[in-house]
Design a protein around this motif. Structure first.
Motif, PDB file in Angstrom:
ATOM      1  N   ASN A 253       2.015  -4.957   5.722  1.00  0.00           N
ATOM      2  CA  ASN A 253       2.582  -4.011   4.757  1.00  0.00           C
ATOM      3  C   ASN A 253       1.737  -2.744   4.630  1.00  0.00           C
ATOM      4  O   ASN A 253       2.277  -1.653   4.426  1.00  0.00           O
ATOM      5  N   TRP A 254       0.427  -2.885   4.747  1.00  0.00           N
ATOM      6  CA  TRP A 254      -0.446  -1.715   4.628  1.00  0.00           C
ATOM      7  C   TRP A 254      -0.202  -0.731   5.765  1.00  0.00           C
ATOM      8  O   TRP A 254      -0.169   0.484   5.562  1.00  0.00           O
ATOM      9  N   LEU A 255       0.007  -1.252   6.990  1.00  0.00           N
ATOM     10  CA  LEU A 255       0.296  -0.385   8.122  1.00  0.00           C
ATOM     11  C   LEU A 255       1.682   0.235   7.999  1.00  0.00           C
ATOM     12  O   LEU A 255       1.888   1.403   8.338  1.00  0.00           O
ATOM     13  N   ALA A 256       2.638  -0.546   7.501  1.00  0.00           N
ATOM     14  CA  ALA A 256       3.989  -0.014   7.313  1.00  0.00           C
ATOM     15  C   ALA A 256       3.992   1.103   6.276  1.00  0.00           C
ATOM     16  O   ALA A 256       4.671   2.126   6.443  1.00  0.00           O
ATOM     17  N   ALA A 257       3.218   0.941   5.208  1.00  0.00           N
ATOM     18  CA  ALA A 257       3.140   1.979   4.179  1.00  0.00           C
ATOM     19  C   ALA A 257       2.532   3.252   4.740  1.00  0.00           C
ATOM     20  O   ALA A 257       2.968   4.366   4.413  1.00  0.00           O
TER      21      ALA A 257
END
Length: 320
Positions: free
Chosen positions: A241-245
């Protein structure tokens, strides 16, 4: 090769002129001091001292050798002092090997600040395809995902939660899954075969579901390529999720989270480094990396002081 203890013994007797005072200064027994001088004389093949009244005075060989003795001891002291300074000085070569998913997204931009803070550092960055398999005395590692015991200290910096993502256009064409069982009807983008053995999904109320993704027509070996493929509408895939954000911050509207309540396992971010006392340049870099951990990683990570990572236990599949 001279023995430094023997050289110290000779130098101290030359300074004070007798064994008793010399032994007291060195904190050894008088017999020990006498034995060290005898060993040095035997090593050199010549007497260095002779007794006169209550004093020991140097022979001609002793006078000659004393100058060299002082030079050797001074060099040894300088070398030790320089090594001590090296432990305190933040300078020299350091190597960091980082998981490719974290290289550009996190580490590289922070390394600029570390280099600016410590001008004496010369840094080498690499992103190997696999985690360390054995002790690596020359590098610090930052890894994302499972690790085996490899002879390095393993410290958990944080954890990255994951989600199922697709491009909104893909979902408009193929439909948005409402339950994990519907994933079987969708195209799948695989990263290094990480989901081919099955994907565990957890729901806060409905328990666990193990999904076996269909054969992926597109497999990639880098997280950037993986996110790019999903953002181009090639299918669904698991992304931290951190990379997607971070992707959405720069390219809004490219990724849509599917089945938000069904969570894949989170991934540990681990710091690996040799056991034992480290040079100052290494401890400074380790402290710096700990300080740069995003809050989003820490929120998911218990403080374990470097405890070993735990594996996900096998799950039961819910009936279709």
């Amino acid at each position: 090769m001279h023995d430094l203890q023997e050289l110290h013994a000779f130098a101290i007797v030359m300074e004070y002129g007798n064994l008793a005072t010399g032994a007291q200064q060195l904190g050894v027994a008088k017999s020990t001091l006498s034995r060290r001088i005898s060993q040095l004389e035997a090593r050199l093949g010549q007497p260095l001292l002779r007794r006169q009244a209550n004093r020991l005075i140097p022979t001609e060989a002793g006078l000659l050798f004393h100058d060299y003795c002082r030079q050797i001891l001074d060099l040894a002291e300088q070398g030790q002092r320089r090594l001590d300074e090296l432990r305190e000085e933040v300078s020299g070569r350091v190597t960091v090997k980082v998981h490719q998913a974290l290289a550009r997204a996190w580490l590289a931009r922070h390394m600029d600040a570390f280099l600016a803070r410590h001008p004496g550092i010369r840094l080498t960055l690499g992103h190997p395809a696999a985690p360390p398999s054995g002790p690596d005395e020359d590098a610090i590692w930052v890894w994302l995902g499972p690790l085996d015991e490899c002879g390095l200290r393993q410290e958990t910096l944080g954890r990255l939660t994951q989600g199922l993502y697709a491009h909104p256009d893909y979902l408009s064409r193929h439909g948005t899954p409402r339950h994990p069982r519907e994933l079987a009807g969708h195209a799948w983008v695989d990263l290094l075969g990480t989901t081919q053995a099955g994907l565990l999904l957890q729901h806060p109320h409905q328990g666990e579901y193990r999904f076996t993704p269909p054969h992926s027509r597109l497999r990639v070996d880098q997280s950037t390529l993986h996110i790019d493929a999903i953002a181009r509408g090639q299918g669904l895939g698991v992304i931290p999720n951190w990379l997607a954000a971070g992707r959405e911050a720069h390219h809004p509207g490219e990724l849509s989270l599917c089945l938000p309540e069904w969570q894949p396992p989170s991934l540990a971010v681990s710091l690996l480094y040799p056991y034992g006392r480290q040079p100052r340049k290494v401890t400074a870099l380790l402290d710096f990396l700990r300080q740069q951990v995003p809050a989003a990683w820490r929120d998911e990570a218990p403080h374990d002081g470097g405890a070993a990572l735990t594996e996900v236990t096998p799950a039961r599949a819910l009936p279709h």
